[in-house]
Design an enzyme around this catalytic site. Structure first.
Site, PDB file in Angstrom:
ATOM      1  CB  CYS A  50      75.088   4.123  24.539  1.00  0.00           C
ATOM      2  SG  CYS A  50      75.847   5.280  26.323  1.00  0.00           S
ATOM      3  CB  CYS A  99      76.684   2.277  28.504  1.00  0.00           C
ATOM      4  SG  CYS A  99      77.424   2.319  26.373  1.00  0.00           S
ATOM      5  CB  CYS A 102      81.111   4.464  26.718  1.00  0.00           C
ATOM      6  SG  CYS A 102      79.795   4.729  27.218  1.00  0.00           S
ATOM      7  CB  CYS A 124      64.219   3.644  36.256  1.00  0.00           C
ATOM      8  SG  CYS A 124      63.295   4.538  36.621  1.00  0.00           S
TER       9      CYS A 124
END
Length: 136
Positions: A50, A99, A102, A124
Site C-alpha cells: 500500500c 487496505c 490504513c 482491479c
C-alpha cells in the site's frame, strides 16, 4: 520509535504524506485513468505494498493480464491484507477494496468475469495505490 496508527491519521497528515494524485485515489476513492498506471503492464516479480502505509497487499504471483487498463490480481497477499465494502457510487453497485492497515482505497473487485484464474476474481487496483518491491 512508536508505530504509526494509520487508521487515525488526520486528513492534514495524509495530505502531507501523499501527492495530490495519490491523495485523490487513496483517501478520496478516486480512480486513475486506464492504461496509464506504472504497474498496469509490468511483469516484475515482487510484492505490492500500500502506497499510503507500506502494508503488503498483493504479490506478483497473483497478478494477471486482464486488458482492463489497471493492474489485476486474482487474490490478495493474505486473507487479512484487504477488506471490501459496498460502493454504490456512479449509479452502480460494486465491491470497493481497501487496505486493512490504513483504510485507504485501492480499487474494486469483480467476480464471475470468466478469467482463467483460480478464484474467478479480478482485483482491479490503481497503480497509484501501490508500490512494487521487486524480488531479490
Amino acid at each position: 520509535m512508536s508505530e504509526i496508527d494509520f487508521k487515525n491519521l488526520p486528513d492534514q497528515e495524509w495530505r502531507q504524506r501523499l501527492s495530490p494524485e495519490e491523495y485523490f485515489v487513496l483517501r478520496q476513492a478516486g480512480t486513475e485513468p486506464p492504461h496509464v498506471g506504472e504497474y498496469t503492464d509490468t511483469t516484475t516479480e515482487g510484492v505490492y505494498a500500500c502506497r499510503a502505509c507500506g502494508a503488503e497487499i498483493f504479490r506478483s504471483t497473483e497478478k494477471f493480464e486482464s486488458h482492463c487498463g489497471w493492474p489485476s490480481f486474482f487474490d490478495p497477499a493474505a486473507t487479512d491484507a484487504v477488506y471490501e465494502k459496498v460502493d454504490t457510487s456512479h449509479g452502480m453497485v460494486r465491491r470497493e477494496v481497501l487496505c486493512a492497515n490504513c483504510d485507504s482505497h485501492l480499487g474494486h473487485v469483480f467476480e464471475g468475469e470468466g478469467y482463467n484464474t483460480p478464484t474467478d476474481l479480478r482485483y482491479c487496483i490503481n497503480s497509484l495505490s501501490m508500490t512494487l518491491k521487486p524480488a531479490e
